[in-house]
Design a protein around this motif. Sequence first.
Motif, short mmCIF file in Angstrom:
data_model
loop_
_atom_site.label_atom_id
_atom_site.label_comp_id
_atom_site.label_asym_id
_atom_site.label_seq_id
_atom_site.Cartn_x
_atom_site.Cartn_y
_atom_site.Cartn_z
N LEU A 14 0.82 -1.22 0.00
CA LEU A 14 0.00 0.00 0.00
C LEU A 14 0.86 1.27 0.00
O LEU A 14 0.33 2.38 -0.05
CB LEU A 14 -0.91 0.02 1.24
CG LEU A 14 -1.88 -1.16 1.39
CD1 LEU A 14 -2.62 -1.06 2.73
CD2 LEU A 14 -2.87 -1.20 0.24
N GLY A 15 2.18 1.08 0.11
CA GLY A 15 3.08 2.24 0.19
C GLY A 15 3.05 2.92 1.54
O GLY A 15 3.44 4.08 1.66
N LEU A 16 2.63 2.20 2.58
CA LEU A 16 2.43 2.81 3.89
C LEU A 16 3.45 2.38 4.94
O LEU A 16 3.54 3.01 5.99
CB LEU A 16 1.03 2.51 4.41
CG LEU A 16 -0.14 3.07 3.59
CD1 LEU A 16 -1.47 2.65 4.21
CD2 LEU A 16 -0.06 4.58 3.48
N PHE A 17 4.21 1.32 4.69
CA PHE A 17 5.15 0.87 5.72
C PHE A 17 6.34 1.82 5.80
O PHE A 17 6.88 2.26 4.78
CB PHE A 17 5.66 -0.54 5.40
CG PHE A 17 6.57 -1.10 6.47
CD1 PHE A 17 6.04 -1.57 7.66
CD2 PHE A 17 7.94 -1.11 6.29
CE1 PHE A 17 6.88 -2.07 8.65
CE2 PHE A 17 8.78 -1.61 7.27
CZ PHE A 17 8.25 -2.09 8.46
N ARG A 18 6.75 2.13 7.03
CA ARG A 18 7.90 3.00 7.24
C ARG A 18 8.92 2.26 8.11
O ARG A 18 8.60 1.83 9.22
CB ARG A 18 7.49 4.32 7.92
CG ARG A 18 6.57 5.18 7.08
CD ARG A 18 7.27 5.74 5.85
NE ARG A 18 6.40 6.60 5.08
CZ ARG A 18 5.67 6.20 4.04
NH1 ARG A 18 5.70 4.92 3.67
NH2 ARG A 18 4.93 7.06 3.37
N ASP A 19 10.14 2.11 7.61
CA ASP A 19 11.22 1.55 8.41
C ASP A 19 11.54 2.51 9.55
O ASP A 19 11.12 3.68 9.55
CB ASP A 19 12.45 1.31 7.54
CG ASP A 19 12.27 0.12 6.60
OD1 ASP A 19 11.77 -0.91 7.08
OD2 ASP A 19 12.61 0.25 5.42
N LEU A 20 12.34 2.04 10.48
CA LEU A 20 12.61 2.82 11.69
C LEU A 20 13.23 4.17 11.39
O LEU A 20 12.98 5.15 12.10
CB LEU A 20 13.53 2.02 12.62
CG LEU A 20 12.92 0.75 13.22
CD1 LEU A 20 13.96 0.00 14.03
CD2 LEU A 20 11.71 1.08 14.10
N ASP A 21 14.04 4.26 10.33
CA ASP A 21 14.69 5.53 10.00
C ASP A 21 13.98 6.28 8.88
O ASP A 21 14.50 7.27 8.37
CB ASP A 21 16.15 5.29 9.59
CG ASP A 21 17.06 5.11 10.80
OD1 ASP A 21 16.82 5.80 11.81
OD2 ASP A 21 17.99 4.29 10.75
N ASP A 22 12.83 5.81 8.46
CA ASP A 22 12.13 6.39 7.31
C ASP A 22 11.32 7.60 7.76
O ASP A 22 10.32 7.48 8.46
CB ASP A 22 11.22 5.34 6.70
CG ASP A 22 10.70 5.73 5.32
OD1 ASP A 22 10.67 6.94 5.03
OD2 ASP A 22 10.33 4.84 4.54
N GLU A 23 11.75 8.79 7.34
CA GLU A 23 11.11 10.04 7.76
C GLU A 23 10.18 10.61 6.69
O GLU A 23 9.76 11.77 6.78
CB GLU A 23 12.19 11.08 8.12
CG GLU A 23 12.93 10.79 9.42
CD GLU A 23 12.09 11.14 10.64
OE1 GLU A 23 11.61 12.26 10.75
OE2 GLU A 23 11.91 10.23 11.49
N ARG A 24 9.87 9.84 5.65
CA ARG A 24 8.95 10.35 4.63
C ARG A 24 7.59 10.66 5.26
O ARG A 24 7.08 9.87 6.07
CB ARG A 24 8.75 9.32 3.52
CG ARG A 24 9.91 9.16 2.57
CD ARG A 24 9.61 8.07 1.57
NE ARG A 24 9.41 6.79 2.22
CZ ARG A 24 8.71 5.78 1.69
NH1 ARG A 24 8.09 5.94 0.53
NH2 ARG A 24 8.60 4.63 2.33
N PRO A 25 6.98 11.79 4.90
CA PRO A 25 5.66 12.10 5.46
C PRO A 25 4.65 11.01 5.10
O PRO A 25 4.72 10.39 4.05
CB PRO A 25 5.30 13.43 4.78
CG PRO A 25 6.61 14.03 4.39
CD PRO A 25 7.50 12.88 4.05
N GLY A 26 3.72 10.80 5.98
CA GLY A 26 2.67 9.81 5.76
C GLY A 26 3.08 8.44 6.26
O GLY A 26 4.10 8.26 6.93
#
Length: 371
Positions: A243-255
């Motif tokens: 879905l393009g929604l997972f964020r790794d621990l260092d991922d600062e992309r908005p959303g």
Amino acid sequence: MTAGSSSQHQQPPLKQKMALGFKSLLRFATGEEAPAAPDLTELFPATDPAVDGDDCTHDCESCHVSYPRGFKVESSDLLYGHVKGWSTHVIVATGKSDWVRDVEDEKGSVMEAFGDAAKPTNGRLMLSASNMPTPSHTSDYSEPTTAIILPAFTVVENITPAAVPLLISEYINHAPTSKSPLGPITLPHALPLPDLPSAQQLLARPCPHRALILLCSHKTRDARCGQSAPILRKELERHLRPLGLFRDLDDERPGGVGVYFINHVGGHKYSANMMVYRRPDAFGVDAVERGKLAPGEEVQIKKAVATNGEAEAKEEEGEDDVGAAQCIWIARVRPEDCENIVKYTILQGKVVKPQSQLRGGFDRAKGLMSW
């Protein structure tokens, strides 16, 4: 019969009934009023096949992972309405996924400093150590760290043990709580620390995520938490990443959705415990009725991934940050639950198995909490 109405007729098992009776006697002796929790489905809507489609009645069929053999949890207690209420939740980055039994006993840590500091003036503070990476990417407590204040959804950087009293007095005491109505957050962006250079001042910014998932991984308290958290994280990633929604621990992309491990929150016998903090209509689909979509029609998710320029433009336009609208706390979570937790709880703020999994939480937009 709806999930909400049936909950009125459920009775706790004898052992739990005796424990609740003892707590009731203590409240009577101290003059404390008994909490009046709203009904299960008044706080958070339950999924309904007529509205959400038949998928909400089935566990994940593509899930081929499971907990270790012998992983057993308490399954008869009534869960809803028995968690201790909190006003503010602070998630401290430690770069670790396990800690000593009581995190306030982690020597030299920010958590220890919270234990020694004056309590916040705006209600009970829940303190959690987390596996969020520290700025130095070490677990050295002598280095400054970062924390997230919830429900403000505010990240504060450059925190040291010496800075904790200031963090409490200038940020936490002025931050919205679980009981606060939704409104603009007005915390200072920077706060100089006494006797330190400006480069070491406390810095605050909005958390970039639309939702946070917190999983108890505290194996020192209970081995089941250390076993379940990594398995659930992988399953959540499997469903969030497409879905393009997972964020790794260092991922600062908005959303997107941040998934973090935290220490013991209570009730490890109901493992796995999961807390979900969501911004208001986090992905723009809270009102979507999946059961009424045309065959093959996909839910259009607001991913909120913006460039730095777009993010700055939004700030200039005066788009207010109100923090988290909800915290949904569920338990007895298993890997096969993760698909529907993503589809309905993360994306839409609904609970799939309220009778057996919902422990409590709050909804600031409704002005309701389970305590």
